[in-house]
Design a protein around this motif. Structure first.
Motif, mmCIF file in Angstrom:
data_model
loop_
_atom_site.group_PDB
_atom_site.id
_atom_site.type_symbol
_atom_site.label_atom_id
_atom_site.label_comp_id
_atom_site.label_asym_id
_atom_site.label_seq_id
_atom_site.Cartn_x
_atom_site.Cartn_y
_atom_site.Cartn_z
ATOM 1 N N SER A 1 0.974 -1.379 -0.131
ATOM 2 C CA SER A 1 -0.017 0.012 0.066
ATOM 3 C C SER A 1 0.707 1.425 0.049
ATOM 4 O O SER A 1 0.515 2.258 -0.716
ATOM 5 N N GLY B 85 -0.645 11.271 0.512
ATOM 6 C CA GLY B 85 -0.805 11.351 -1.240
ATOM 7 C C GLY B 85 -1.671 12.314 -1.532
ATOM 8 O O GLY B 85 -2.471 12.929 -1.040
ATOM 9 N N LEU C 76 0.964 3.712 -3.213
ATOM 10 C CA LEU C 76 0.589 5.423 -3.165
ATOM 11 C C LEU C 76 1.910 6.252 -3.639
ATOM 12 O O LEU C 76 1.725 7.088 -4.187
ATOM 13 N N SER D 103 2.049 6.050 -7.212
ATOM 14 C CA SER D 103 1.104 6.740 -8.016
ATOM 15 C C SER D 103 1.195 8.284 -8.119
ATOM 16 O O SER D 103 0.664 8.996 -8.813
ATOM 17 N N ALA E 9 -3.352 6.596 3.142
ATOM 18 C CA ALA E 9 -3.386 7.916 2.622
ATOM 19 C C ALA E 9 -1.905 8.399 2.711
ATOM 20 O O ALA E 9 -1.562 9.409 2.165
ATOM 21 N N GLU F 231 -8.478 3.642 3.117
ATOM 22 C CA GLU F 231 -7.454 3.544 2.221
ATOM 23 C C GLU F 231 -6.064 4.067 2.902
ATOM 24 O O GLU F 231 -6.205 4.954 3.628
#
Length: 180
Positions: free
Chosen positions: A21, A99, A25, A28, A77, A75
């Motif tokens: 995760s 993020g 992030l 991305s 973050a 999610e």
């Protein structure tokens, strides 16, 4: 550690299973994060995120602070945590990142508010410091909203990718802290 700040926002200690995760992030929104975070270019796969988590677990195990993952509506973050705590002087420096898609929800302000409160009331610290890039206005808005004092500017204080940046230093003392 797992702290539910509200129905949407949770802080929890990082675990190895969070590496995917964290990396997803980071990857991305790499261009967004690299503007202010020097570690982004070196984070090329989830193994790098896993090594960060191991570092965080070691820091927590040695009572030298901790880092927590920030979860918003389930999610991942971002992260918030301490650079090593200076127990001799009862102070710590707080760092954070979020993020790009999680900006504008008050997430980091609430997370910082909780961590500062925890620092003073549970850890017994006397001073919390936050250092932000002088042009990183989003990051600087956090200590300003929380009532930190701008204490100064350190010139060429950090090497960021290919140049030096100045850092603005904000401080909060326990006797000045008014939560909320």
């Amino acid at each position: 550690m797992r702290i539910e700040l509200d129905a949407d926002l949770t802080l929890k200690s990082l675990e190895p299973k969070d590496a995917e995760s964290i990396f997803a992030l980071t990857d991305s929104c790499r261009d967004y994060l690299r503007e202010w975070l020097p570690w982004v270019d070196a984070t090329r796969n989830s193994d790098h995120s896993r090594a960060f988590i191991q570092h965080c677990q070691s820091q927590e195990a040695s009572n030298n602070g901790f880092n927590a993952g920030i979860w918003f509506k389930g999610e991942f973050a971002g992260c918030i945590g301490f650079h090593p705590i200076n127990w001799a002087n009862h102070c710590a420096s707080l760092g954070y990142w979020l993020g790009e898609g999680f900006q504008g929800h008050g997430i980091m302000t609430r997370a910082c508010q909780w961590l500062v409160d925890y620092s003073f009331n549970e850890l017994g610290l006397n001073r919390i410091e936050i250092r932000c890039g002088d042009s990183n206005f989003k990051s600087r808005a956090i200590p300003e909203k929380l009532g930190f004092t701008r204490e100064g500017q350190i010139r060429d204080a950090a090497w960021l990718n290919d140049h030096y940046i100045d850092l603005i230093v904000y401080g909060m003392l326990k006797r000045e802290w008014r939560r909320g």
